[in-house]
Design a protein around this motif. Structure first.
Motif, PDB file in Angstrom:
ATOM      1  N   PRO A 139       0.826  -1.224   0.000  1.00  0.00           N
ATOM      2  CA  PRO A 139       0.000   0.000   0.000  1.00  0.00           C
ATOM      3  C   PRO A 139       0.858   1.271   0.000  1.00  0.00           C
ATOM      4  O   PRO A 139       1.994   1.256   0.486  1.00  0.00           O
ATOM      5  CB  PRO A 139      -0.788  -0.112   1.311  1.00  0.00           C
ATOM      6  CG  PRO A 139      -0.788  -1.553   1.658  1.00  0.00           C
ATOM      7  CD  PRO A 139       0.499  -2.105   1.130  1.00  0.00           C
ATOM      8  N   MET A 188      -5.724   3.285   3.343  1.00  0.00           N
ATOM      9  CA  MET A 188      -6.585   2.178   3.762  1.00  0.00           C
ATOM     10  C   MET A 188      -7.013   1.409   2.514  1.00  0.00           C
ATOM     11  O   MET A 188      -7.537   2.009   1.573  1.00  0.00           O
ATOM     12  CB  MET A 188      -7.794   2.743   4.496  1.00  0.00           C
ATOM     13  CG  MET A 188      -8.965   1.809   4.586  1.00  0.00           C
ATOM     14  SD  MET A 188      -9.033   0.897   6.113  1.00  0.00           S
ATOM     15  CE  MET A 188      -9.435   2.177   7.279  1.00  0.00           C
ATOM     16  N   ASN A 198      -6.317  -9.884  12.916  1.00  0.00           N
ATOM     17  CA  ASN A 198      -5.232 -10.639  13.553  1.00  0.00           C
ATOM     18  C   ASN A 198      -5.847 -11.823  14.302  1.00  0.00           C
ATOM     19  O   ASN A 198      -6.908 -11.685  14.911  1.00  0.00           O
ATOM     20  CB  ASN A 198      -4.477  -9.761  14.555  1.00  0.00           C
ATOM     21  CG  ASN A 198      -3.761  -8.602  13.884  1.00  0.00           C
ATOM     22  OD1 ASN A 198      -4.380  -7.633  13.479  1.00  0.00           O
ATOM     23  ND2 ASN A 198      -2.455  -8.713  13.774  1.00  0.00           N
ATOM     24  N   LEU A 206       1.478  -6.538   3.115  1.00  0.00           N
ATOM     25  CA  LEU A 206       1.285  -5.577   4.198  1.00  0.00           C
ATOM     26  C   LEU A 206       2.508  -5.537   5.100  1.00  0.00           C
ATOM     27  O   LEU A 206       3.022  -4.487   5.431  1.00  0.00           O
ATOM     28  CB  LEU A 206       0.051  -5.991   4.993  1.00  0.00           C
ATOM     29  CG  LEU A 206      -0.728  -4.934   5.731  1.00  0.00           C
ATOM     30  CD1 LEU A 206      -1.087  -3.785   4.815  1.00  0.00           C
ATOM     31  CD2 LEU A 206      -1.982  -5.551   6.321  1.00  0.00           C
ATOM     32  N   GLY A 222       5.266  -2.961  16.593  1.00  0.00           N
ATOM     33  CA  GLY A 222       4.076  -3.448  17.280  1.00  0.00           C
ATOM     34  C   GLY A 222       3.526  -4.656  16.558  1.00  0.00           C
ATOM     35  O   GLY A 222       3.906  -4.934  15.418  1.00  0.00           O
ATOM     36  N   SER A 223       2.659  -5.376  17.240  1.00  0.00           N
ATOM     37  CA  SER A 223       2.041  -6.526  16.584  1.00  0.00           C
ATOM     38  C   SER A 223       0.680  -6.784  17.195  1.00  0.00           C
ATOM     39  O   SER A 223       0.226  -6.044  18.073  1.00  0.00           O
ATOM     40  CB  SER A 223       2.929  -7.757  16.688  1.00  0.00           C
ATOM     41  OG  SER A 223       3.463  -7.872  17.970  1.00  0.00           O
ATOM     42  N   VAL A 279      -4.710   4.741   7.397  1.00  0.00           N
ATOM     43  CA  VAL A 279      -4.385   3.939   8.578  1.00  0.00           C
ATOM     44  C   VAL A 279      -3.102   4.491   9.170  1.00  0.00           C
ATOM     45  O   VAL A 279      -2.190   4.851   8.437  1.00  0.00           O
ATOM     46  CB  VAL A 279      -4.147   2.455   8.192  1.00  0.00           C
ATOM     47  CG1 VAL A 279      -3.932   1.597   9.422  1.00  0.00           C
ATOM     48  CG2 VAL A 279      -5.296   1.907   7.367  1.00  0.00           C
ATOM     49  N   GLN A 290      -0.574   5.156   6.146  1.00  0.00           N
ATOM     50  CA  GLN A 290      -0.780   4.290   4.979  1.00  0.00           C
ATOM     51  C   GLN A 290      -2.189   4.461   4.430  1.00  0.00           C
ATOM     52  O   GLN A 290      -3.129   4.745   5.180  1.00  0.00           O
ATOM     53  CB  GLN A 290      -0.574   2.850   5.447  1.00  0.00           C
ATOM     54  CG  GLN A 290      -0.503   1.811   4.360  1.00  0.00           C
ATOM     55  CD  GLN A 290       0.049   0.506   4.924  1.00  0.00           C
ATOM     56  OE1 GLN A 290      -0.620  -0.156   5.702  1.00  0.00           O
ATOM     57  NE2 GLN A 290       1.267   0.159   4.537  1.00  0.00           N
ATOM     58  N   GLY A 329      -1.976  -6.253  15.863  1.00  0.00           N
ATOM     59  CA  GLY A 329      -2.890  -5.170  15.501  1.00  0.00           C
ATOM     60  C   GLY A 329      -2.972  -4.053  16.525  1.00  0.00           C
ATOM     61  O   GLY A 329      -3.783  -3.136  16.385  1.00  0.00           O
ATOM     62  N   ARG A 330      -2.110  -4.110  17.533  1.00  0.00           N
ATOM     63  CA  ARG A 330      -2.175  -3.107  18.607  1.00  0.00           C
ATOM     64  C   ARG A 330      -1.963  -1.697  18.068  1.00  0.00           C
ATOM     65  O   ARG A 330      -0.983  -1.445  17.356  1.00  0.00           O
ATOM     66  CB  ARG A 330      -1.099  -3.392  19.656  1.00  0.00           C
ATOM     67  CG  ARG A 330      -1.618  -4.101  20.887  1.00  0.00           C
ATOM     68  CD  ARG A 330      -0.568  -4.123  21.997  1.00  0.00           C
ATOM     69  NE  ARG A 330      -0.391  -2.811  22.582  1.00  0.00           N
ATOM     70  CZ  ARG A 330       0.784  -2.204  22.733  1.00  0.00           C
ATOM     71  NH1 ARG A 330       1.887  -2.790  22.352  1.00  0.00           N
ATOM     72  NH2 ARG A 330       0.860  -1.032  23.282  1.00  0.00           N
TER      73      ARG A 330
HETATM   74  P1  ADP Z   1       0.400  -5.865  13.056  1.00  0.00           P
HETATM   75  O1  ADP Z   1       1.895  -5.991  12.989  1.00  0.00           O
HETATM   76  O2  ADP Z   1      -0.030  -5.230  14.343  1.00  0.00           O
HETATM   77  O3  ADP Z   1      -0.292  -7.164  12.741  1.00  0.00           O
HETATM   78  P2  ADP Z   1      -0.604  -4.967  10.432  1.00  0.00           P
HETATM   79  O4  ADP Z   1       0.037  -3.952   9.547  1.00  0.00           O
HETATM   80  O5  ADP Z   1      -0.509  -6.393   9.970  1.00  0.00           O
HETATM   81  O6  ADP Z   1       0.025  -4.790  11.908  1.00  0.00           O
HETATM   82  O7  ADP Z   1      -2.125  -4.552  10.657  1.00  0.00           O
HETATM   83  C1  ADP Z   1      -3.015  -5.316  11.451  1.00  0.00           C
HETATM   84  C2  ADP Z   1      -4.295  -5.610  10.658  1.00  0.00           C
HETATM   85  O8  ADP Z   1      -4.969  -4.397  10.332  1.00  0.00           O
HETATM   86  C3  ADP Z   1      -4.023  -6.290   9.318  1.00  0.00           C
HETATM   87  O9  ADP Z   1      -3.928  -7.692   9.432  1.00  0.00           O
HETATM   88  C4  ADP Z   1      -5.235  -5.853   8.508  1.00  0.00           C
HETATM   89  O10 ADP Z   1      -6.352  -6.669   8.808  1.00  0.00           O
HETATM   90  C5  ADP Z   1      -5.521  -4.452   9.027  1.00  0.00           C
HETATM   91  N1  ADP Z   1      -4.817  -3.443   8.184  1.00  0.00           N
HETATM   92  C6  ADP Z   1      -3.582  -2.958   8.396  1.00  0.00           C
HETATM   93  N2  ADP Z   1      -3.221  -2.064   7.454  1.00  0.00           N
HETATM   94  C7  ADP Z   1      -4.256  -1.972   6.608  1.00  0.00           C
HETATM   95  C8  ADP Z   1      -4.494  -1.205   5.408  1.00  0.00           C
HETATM   96  N3  ADP Z   1      -3.574  -0.363   4.915  1.00  0.00           N
HETATM   97  N4  ADP Z   1      -5.696  -1.365   4.785  1.00  0.00           N
HETATM   98  C9  ADP Z   1      -6.626  -2.214   5.291  1.00  0.00           C
HETATM   99  N5  ADP Z   1      -6.469  -2.958   6.396  1.00  0.00           N
HETATM  100  C10 ADP Z   1      -5.295  -2.853   7.063  1.00  0.00           C
END
Ligand code: ADP
Ligand code: ZN
Ligand code: MG
Length: 282
Positions: free
Chosen positions: A102, A169, A200, A247, A131-132, A125, A167, A134-135
């Protein structure tokens, strides 16, 4: 060779890994990262292959650095852990490899991020760099919300939190994709589906195995390679046209949900053990 599993706690995944080590007759020790320390002026007596399963990013990174400095081989490497643990570094590596991801920008201050968000467009977004699960991954529907989110970010105590990863969305379907790659091979792909926007597994998303297109296979393998991860959990989403985008790439892969979905088609722990044995011979 002898193996070391470094982790702060033996969770279900680590238990599976240790069982796989035993089944394969691997000589191993478990090192608890909560009590581990490394001397500087002393090299390892025996070079070991370390599987780094520490979940805290900072601790995982320094553990890998210290163990590599002592002469051990760490999977994933310190370099890969460094890149995967930082969303901006990951994005840069994906772009350098020419992989679709993205549209993203880095704001050096919350005010700068507001301008970056104008350029990216809404909805957008905002994510913490590190972080992980989705936090704090925050949907920002419009400028009005962005201004307030930036006020909150500016009030956070750590200087690193003020650097904003922004980023576009992606209008994804109600699911996204997790691929697991070990030693340059794709173990499989699952769809993650949740009630929530952030799909997540740690947020209750359910997983379902599916047969990936050639495009997704190629992308997942290339993404793991781009960040130098031997063991990688690649997150992909599809845009409104069904085009897959990468992503992020996770270095400390949790695989309980994935394993449940793929059933007895693949044994993730065993494939990791097998990969470690191959690495030990090279
Ligand atoms: P983390 O490392 O916390 O898992 P992610 O970048 O994978 O961070 O984001 C967590 C979740 O949020 C993703 O699995 C997705 O479902 C949603 N998400 C994240 N970025 C986007 C985006 N740019 N557009 C749509 N959904 C997103
Ligand atoms: Zn992540
Ligand atoms: Mg993710």
């Amino acid at each position: 060779a002898s193996f070391l599993l470094l982790a702060s706690r033996v969770r279900a995944d680590e238990k599976r890994l240790l069982d796989a080590f035993e089944r394969r007759g691997m000589r191993y020790e478990y090192l608890d990262s909560r009590t581990a320390w490394s001397p500087l002026h002393q090299d390892a007596r025996e070079r070991r292959l370390v599987l780094n399963r520490e979940i805290g990013h900072a601790r995982a990174l320094y553990a890998a650095r210290a163990l590599e400095a002592a002469g051990h081989v760490v999977v994933n490497s310190a370099a890969a852990t460094d890149v995967c643990g930082d969303k901006w570094q990951t994005s840069v590596a994906l772009r350098a490899a020419g992989l679709p991801t993205p549209r993203t920008a880095l704001g050096l201050t919350p005010e700068a991020a507001l301008e970056a968000l104008e350029a990216i467009g809404y909805p957008a977004v905002v994510k913490p760099l590190v972080g992980s699960w989705g936090r704090l991954v925050t949907p920002v529907p419009d400028r009005r919300t962005a201004e307030t989110v930036m006020e909150y970010i500016a009030a956070l105590p750590s200087p690193q939190s003020h650097i904003v990863y922004a980023q576009e969305m992606i209008a994804k379907p109600d699911r996204d994709i997790r691929a697991i790659v070990v030693g340059g091979e794709l173990l499989g792909t699952v769809h993650r589906r949740g009630e929530q926007w952030r799909t997540n597994v740690a947020r209750g998303a359910t997983t379902e195995a599916f047969e990936p297109s050639a495009d997704i296979v190629k992308l997942a393998l290339a993404a793991a390679e781009a960040v130098g991860a031997d063991i990688a959990g690649v997150d992909l989403i599809e845009d409104a046209d069904g085009r897959p985008l990468v992503l992020e790439v996770n270095d400390g892969v949790e695989f309980s949900g994935f394993q449940r979905a793929v059933g007895d088609r693949v044994d993730v722990a065993d494939r990791i053990a097998e990969f470690l044995m191959t690495r030990a011979q090279s």
